[in-house]
Design a protein around this motif. Structure first.
Motif, PDB file in Angstrom:
ATOM      1  N   HIS A   2       1.234  -2.781   9.641  1.00 14.18           N
ATOM      2  CA  HIS A   2       0.150  -2.006  10.253  1.00 14.18           C
ATOM      3  C   HIS A   2       0.632  -1.345  11.538  1.00 14.18           C
ATOM      4  CE1 HIS A   2      -3.899  -1.013  11.691  1.00 14.18           C
ATOM      5  NE2 HIS A   2      -4.359  -1.358  10.507  1.00 14.18           N
TER       6      HIS A   2
ATOM      7  N   SER B 160       0.862  -1.181   0.000  1.00 12.83           N
ATOM      8  CA  SER B 160       0.000   0.000   0.000  1.00 12.83           C
ATOM      9  C   SER B 160       0.895   1.227   0.000  1.00 12.83           C
ATOM     10  CB  SER B 160      -0.880   0.012   1.249  1.00 12.83           C
ATOM     11  OG  SER B 160      -0.086   0.297   2.394  1.00 12.83           O
TER      12      SER B 160
ATOM     13  N   THR C 252      -4.240   3.523   9.333  1.00 12.80           N
ATOM     14  CA  THR C 252      -3.151   2.716   8.791  1.00 12.80           C
ATOM     15  C   THR C 252      -1.993   3.654   8.455  1.00 12.80           C
ATOM     16  OG1 THR C 252      -3.850   2.911   6.478  1.00 12.80           O
ATOM     17  CG2 THR C 252      -4.812   1.096   7.773  1.00 12.80           C
TER      18      THR C 252
ATOM     19  N   ILE D 222      -8.109   3.387   3.572  1.00 13.75           N
ATOM     20  CA  ILE D 222      -8.387   2.698   4.829  1.00 13.75           C
ATOM     21  C   ILE D 222      -7.829   3.533   5.974  1.00 13.75           C
ATOM     22  CG2 ILE D 222      -8.081   0.578   6.162  1.00 13.75           C
ATOM     23  CD1 ILE D 222      -7.600  -0.881   3.505  1.00 13.75           C
TER      24      ILE D 222
ATOM     25  N   ARG E 299      -0.340  -5.486   1.396  1.00 18.37           N
ATOM     26  CA  ARG E 299      -1.094  -4.242   1.535  1.00 18.37           C
ATOM     27  C   ARG E 299      -1.602  -4.020   2.956  1.00 18.37           C
ATOM     28  NH1 ARG E 299      -4.943  -5.171  -3.652  1.00 18.37           N
ATOM     29  NH2 ARG E 299      -5.103  -7.158  -2.535  1.00 18.37           N
ATOM     30  N   GLU E 300      -1.953  -5.087   3.649  1.00 18.33           N
ATOM     31  CA  GLU E 300      -2.483  -4.963   5.006  1.00 18.33           C
ATOM     32  C   GLU E 300      -1.537  -5.519   6.058  1.00 18.33           C
ATOM     33  OE1 GLU E 300      -5.129  -3.197   5.322  1.00 18.33           O
ATOM     34  OE2 GLU E 300      -5.340  -3.133   3.152  1.00 18.33           O
TER      35      GLU E 300
ATOM     36  N   LYS F 275      -3.028  -5.968  14.536  1.00 22.42           N
ATOM     37  CA  LYS F 275      -3.528  -6.099  13.161  1.00 22.42           C
ATOM     38  C   LYS F 275      -2.417  -6.421  12.167  1.00 22.42           C
ATOM     39  CE  LYS F 275      -7.730  -3.305  13.483  1.00 22.42           C
ATOM     40  NZ  LYS F 275      -8.531  -2.231  12.862  1.00 22.42           N
TER      41      LYS F 275
END
Length: 213
Positions: free
Chosen positions: A158, A8, A39, A36, A154-155, A163
């Motif tokens: 964090h 990301s 983040t 989002i 991408r996630e 997460k």
């Protein structure tokens, strides 16, 4: 690694983020996802006198809750640029390499950028240039939920530890920080923390974090 990685966008991203540029010969930046909140897309983490401090870039609220990342505008309703730069100066002006690198970063807090994605990308490229890393860098043209054959990060990286996903390819390496006498070593802060504290040795610290000698 020959497997391309998908990241990301991020604002002054952490050390872990930049370690991926050493491991993957092909890096794709996600430009077509929806924004989002909470983040690294619009926040970074620095080490201030009172401990880790989040710096958050405010964004304009659109009519839709689902805003395309590449079209997300930065809000200038508050003078956040001045606030962020003063926080960075206060945290790092006594570091060994702040005076050397200050001119690379100060303009980002004086010039206004329209879009968050463009702002982030130029900051990321500035850091890559300082590190003398030249990856094959691409932007996505459309969003895919399960992209193939990419390693999807991408996630994974964090700011909230609960997460963040496990990452066996990254092991933080301790280095001297300004306030480590108060807090001990604080790992995986914004890459500027490593750069201001270690300067030209930052690349070697990145190599060690991914197990490369």
């Amino acid at each position: 690694m020959n497997i391309p990685i998908l990241l990301s966008t991020a604002y002054l991203p952490p050390v872990q983020y930049f370690s991926k540029f050493l491991l993957h010969s092909e890096v794709w930046m996600e430009s077509q996802e929806h924004f989002i909140k909470q983040t690294y897309r619009n926040r970074c983490l620095i080490l201030a006198a009172n401990g880790p401090e989040s710096l958050i870039v405010p964004v304009e609220k659109g009519r839709s809750l689902k805003q395309n990342m590449a079209e997300l505008r930065i809000s200038y309703d508050t003078n956040w640029q001045h606030t962020h730069w003063q926080a960075i100066v206060s945290a790092y002006n006594s570091t060994p390499f702040f005076e050397i690198l200050e001119a690379d970063f100060r303009p980002f807090f004086e010039q206004k950028f329209e879009f968050l994605f463009d702002f982030n990308q130029q900051l990321i490229q500035t850091i890559l240039d300082i590190l003398e890393i030249s990856p094959k860098l691409f932007l996505t043209k459309e969003f895919e939920t399960v992209p193939e054959p990419f390693l999807n990060f991408r996630e994974a990286i964090h700011p909230k530890r609960q997460k963040a996903l496990p990452d066996s390819d990254f092991e933080p390496v301790a280095y001297t920080q300004v306030f480590d006498d108060k807090f001990g070593f604080t790992s995986n802060l914004s890459m500027i923390d490593l750069l201001f504290n270690c300067g030209s040795a930052s690349y070697e610290m990145l190599l060690k974090s991914v197990g490369k000698k």
